[in-house]
Design an enzyme around this catalytic site. Structure first.
Site, PDB file in Angstrom:
ATOM      1  N   ARG A  69       0.845  -1.219   0.000  1.00  0.00           N
ATOM      2  CA  ARG A  69       0.000   0.000   0.000  1.00  0.00           C
ATOM      3  C   ARG A  69       0.871   1.256   0.000  1.00  0.00           C
ATOM      4  O   ARG A  69       0.418   2.329  -0.377  1.00  0.00           O
ATOM      5  CB  ARG A  69      -0.970  -0.017   1.187  1.00  0.00           C
ATOM      6  CG  ARG A  69      -1.780   1.250   1.327  1.00  0.00           C
ATOM      7  CD  ARG A  69      -3.136   1.080   2.012  1.00  0.00           C
ATOM      8  NE  ARG A  69      -3.114   0.292   3.217  1.00  0.00           N
ATOM      9  CZ  ARG A  69      -2.623   0.690   4.404  1.00  0.00           C
ATOM     10  NH1 ARG A  69      -2.077   1.884   4.518  1.00  0.00           N
ATOM     11  NH2 ARG A  69      -2.661  -0.112   5.442  1.00  0.00           N
ATOM     12  N   TYR A 122     -12.889  17.063 -17.259  1.00  0.00           N
ATOM     13  CA  TYR A 122     -13.544  15.760 -17.123  1.00  0.00           C
ATOM     14  C   TYR A 122     -14.606  15.845 -16.009  1.00  0.00           C
ATOM     15  O   TYR A 122     -14.344  16.402 -14.945  1.00  0.00           O
ATOM     16  CB  TYR A 122     -12.479  14.705 -16.797  1.00  0.00           C
ATOM     17  CG  TYR A 122     -13.063  13.381 -16.414  1.00  0.00           C
ATOM     18  CD1 TYR A 122     -13.918  12.693 -17.275  1.00  0.00           C
ATOM     19  CD2 TYR A 122     -12.784  12.817 -15.173  1.00  0.00           C
ATOM     20  CE1 TYR A 122     -14.468  11.493 -16.906  1.00  0.00           C
ATOM     21  CE2 TYR A 122     -13.329  11.608 -14.805  1.00  0.00           C
ATOM     22  CZ  TYR A 122     -14.178  10.946 -15.672  1.00  0.00           C
ATOM     23  OH  TYR A 122     -14.734   9.756 -15.315  1.00  0.00           O
ATOM     24  N   ASP A 194      -3.654  18.452 -16.231  1.00  0.00           N
ATOM     25  CA  ASP A 194      -4.105  17.120 -16.637  1.00  0.00           C
ATOM     26  C   ASP A 194      -3.751  16.953 -18.113  1.00  0.00           C
ATOM     27  O   ASP A 194      -4.327  17.606 -18.994  1.00  0.00           O
ATOM     28  CB  ASP A 194      -5.622  17.003 -16.397  1.00  0.00           C
ATOM     29  CG  ASP A 194      -6.118  15.573 -16.607  1.00  0.00           C
ATOM     30  OD1 ASP A 194      -5.539  14.862 -17.453  1.00  0.00           O
ATOM     31  OD2 ASP A 194      -7.097  15.185 -15.949  1.00  0.00           O
ATOM     32  N   LYS A 219      -6.103   5.841 -20.106  1.00  0.00           N
ATOM     33  CA  LYS A 219      -6.308   6.257 -21.502  1.00  0.00           C
ATOM     34  C   LYS A 219      -5.064   5.900 -22.324  1.00  0.00           C
ATOM     35  O   LYS A 219      -4.678   4.754 -22.371  1.00  0.00           O
ATOM     36  CB  LYS A 219      -6.641   7.750 -21.539  1.00  0.00           C
ATOM     37  CG  LYS A 219      -7.651   8.202 -20.485  1.00  0.00           C
ATOM     38  CD  LYS A 219      -9.003   7.542 -20.626  1.00  0.00           C
ATOM     39  CE  LYS A 219     -10.014   8.207 -19.745  1.00  0.00           C
ATOM     40  NZ  LYS A 219     -10.823   7.336 -18.922  1.00  0.00           N
TER      41      LYS A 219
HETATM   42  N1  PLP Z   1      -8.746  13.110 -16.498  1.00  0.00           N
HETATM   43  C1  PLP Z   1      -9.285  13.072 -17.730  1.00  0.00           C
HETATM   44  C2  PLP Z   1      -8.953  14.126 -18.717  1.00  0.00           C
HETATM   45  C3  PLP Z   1     -10.157  12.025 -18.079  1.00  0.00           C
HETATM   46  O1  PLP Z   1     -10.695  11.986 -19.312  1.00  0.00           O
HETATM   47  C4  PLP Z   1     -10.469  11.032 -17.110  1.00  0.00           C
HETATM   48  C5  PLP Z   1     -11.388   9.913 -17.413  1.00  0.00           C
HETATM   49  O2  PLP Z   1     -12.068   9.910 -18.417  1.00  0.00           O
HETATM   50  C6  PLP Z   1      -9.888  11.130 -15.836  1.00  0.00           C
HETATM   51  C7  PLP Z   1      -9.016  12.176 -15.567  1.00  0.00           C
HETATM   52  C8  PLP Z   1     -10.190  10.102 -14.778  1.00  0.00           C
HETATM   53  O3  PLP Z   1      -9.470   8.946 -15.023  1.00  0.00           O
HETATM   54  P1  PLP Z   1      -9.915   7.463 -14.544  1.00  0.00           P
HETATM   55  O4  PLP Z   1     -11.138   7.094 -15.318  1.00  0.00           O
HETATM   56  O5  PLP Z   1      -8.717   6.642 -14.856  1.00  0.00           O
HETATM   57  O6  PLP Z   1     -10.189   7.557 -13.083  1.00  0.00           O
END
Ligand code: PLP
Length: 410
Positions: A69, A122, A194, A219
């Site tokens: 962990r 997101y 991000d 992704k």
């Molecule tokens: N950031 C972006 C730009 C995303 O498109 C996503 C998910 O679609 C996330 C973060 C969250 O990622 P996760 O689905 O791996 O938790």
């Protein structure tokens, strides 16, 4: 066979500045020391036997690993490779992208405070800020981060985190990272970017002044729709310590098998991003000529309002194309139902081409007025262009657009 030989290691760099494709394949990871295995083993273990009492990490004695962990050698291998690829000293891997963002927020918002966040992000990030952190007393301002002056104006004494997504999910609106970094330079808030949509293969936020680069590795980084994962890449040692504390306390670390699969994905990332981007550019161009399509959003397309910024900040347009169908939600429903090769799904950034209707799927939790104000129309479609041959994708899209002509004519 010698079971426990020490495999010879040669750490001499092959080139002072190896190309990103090379870094992606080798990731700063030599063959495994005992057996020479070309890939790191999957340390599928919860715990690590200690040599004696008092050998905890940081004590300078005993085993650096205690319990998975906190840290795990397979996860460390991925983190070494991610940091090398990002060109930053540290990276940490998480169970999901949301686990990475949550860990960052908890690490940055020590004692509460205020977050400035891009107005188009997101939907899960909005849910975290509005429905999990705001009830705990965290203040949040959504700002058009394409306007660096608006970011500067939104900063308060208690602002601890500026969270930017560029290109933003799902409209692909861009933020000028150097301008936002300049606007926040004299404020202690962390600038986190991000970079899920482009990855370090196509955009390098730290070179524009970001303090932390954030990923959903679910992704493009893993890229095969087979793992969930997230990552943070950063330089600051004190922030890293706080991230490690939150991660080991909340248990947000990635599991060894998921980390190993993500590491495999990273090896082909540069190559895949090139192909995703080339196909997406071709498809964006084709969509722009269709009468069923009101407008196309693609950062390198000639019609994209922020194209000049995209050319300056990104190495390519990326693999996502968004487009607004004439005929709103009815056309979107018809279009999605008629697709055969492209599949309707929530995610993006992998080998298979996927289509999302953000207003009812990924951004369904974003209040309708905020959706409309930020360009997430009812007819908006997000297309994550996969690695199929573009001509087959065009044939599928052509048939689906033709199928929604009745809704378009209404
Ligand atoms: N950031 C972006 C730009 C995303 O498109 C996503 C998910 O679609 C996330 C973060 C969250 O990622 P996760 O689905 O791996 O938790």
């Amino acid at each position: 066979m010698t079971a426990h030989r020490q495999h010879p290691q040669d750490d001499r760099p092959i080139h002072p500045e190896p190309a990103l494709a090379t870094v992606g394949v080798h990731g700063g990871l030599p063959p495994e020391a005992v057996t020479g295995a070309i890939l790191p083993p999957i340390f599928q273990t919860t715990t690590f036997v200690q040599e004696g009492v008092g050998g905890s990490p940081g004590s300078g004695a005993g085993n650096a690993y205690t319990y998975s962990r906190a840290h795990n050698p397979t996860v460390t291998a991925l983190e070494t490779a991610l940091a090398a690829f990002e060109g930053l000293p540290h990276a940490r891997a998480f169970a999901t992208g949301m686990a990475a963002i949550t860990t960052l927020a908890l690490a940055a918002l020590d004692g509460g405070g205020h977050v400035v966040c891009s107005d188009v992000v997101y939907g899960g990030t909005v849910r975290l800020l509005d429905r999990v952190l705001a009830p705990l007393g965290v203040a949040v301002s959504y700002v058009d981060t394409a306007d660096a002056e608006a970011v500067a104006a939104a900063l308060r004494d208690e602002t601890k985190l500026v969270l930017v997504e560029t290109p933003a999910n799902p409209t692909l609106k861009l933020t000028d990272l150097a301008a936002v970094a300049a606007a926040t330079r004299h404020h202690p808030a962390l600038l986190a970017v991000d970079n899920t949509f482009l990855t370090a293969a196509l955009q390098r936020p730290a070179e524009h002044g970001a303090d932390v680069v954030v990923y959903s590795t679910t992704k493009y980084v893993e890229g095969h729709n087979s793992t969930l994962g997230g990552a943070l890449a950063l330089s600051d040692r004190r922030l890293l310590e706080r991230v490690d504390l939150v991660r080991k306390t909340t248990g947000s670390i990635q599991s060894p098998l998921q980390a190993w699969l993500t590491l495999k994905g990273l090896k082909t990332l540069t190559l895949r991003m090139e192909r995703h981007a080339a196909s997406a550019a071709e498809i964006a161009d084709w969509l722009a000529g269709r009468r069923e399509v009101a407008n196309v959003h693609y950062p390198f397309h000639r019609s994209f309002a922020q194209r000049e910024l995209a050319l300056r900040q990104q190495a390519a347009g990326g693999g996502i194309v968004s487009f607004e169908l004439v005929g709103g939600v009815a056309a979107a429903e018809r279009f999605c139902a008629a697709l055969r090769l492209c599949r309707l799904a929530e995610t993006l950034g992998a080998t298979e081409t996927l289509v999302t209707h953000p207003a009812t799927m990924t951004h369904g939790d974003v209040p309708a007025e905020r959706r409309r104000a930020t360009g997430i129309g009812d007819g908006l479609i997000r297309l994550s262009v996969g690695l199929e041959a573009p001509r087959d994708l065009v044939a599928d899209l052509d048939a689906a657009l033709t199928a929604c002509q009745r809704e378009v004519a209404r």
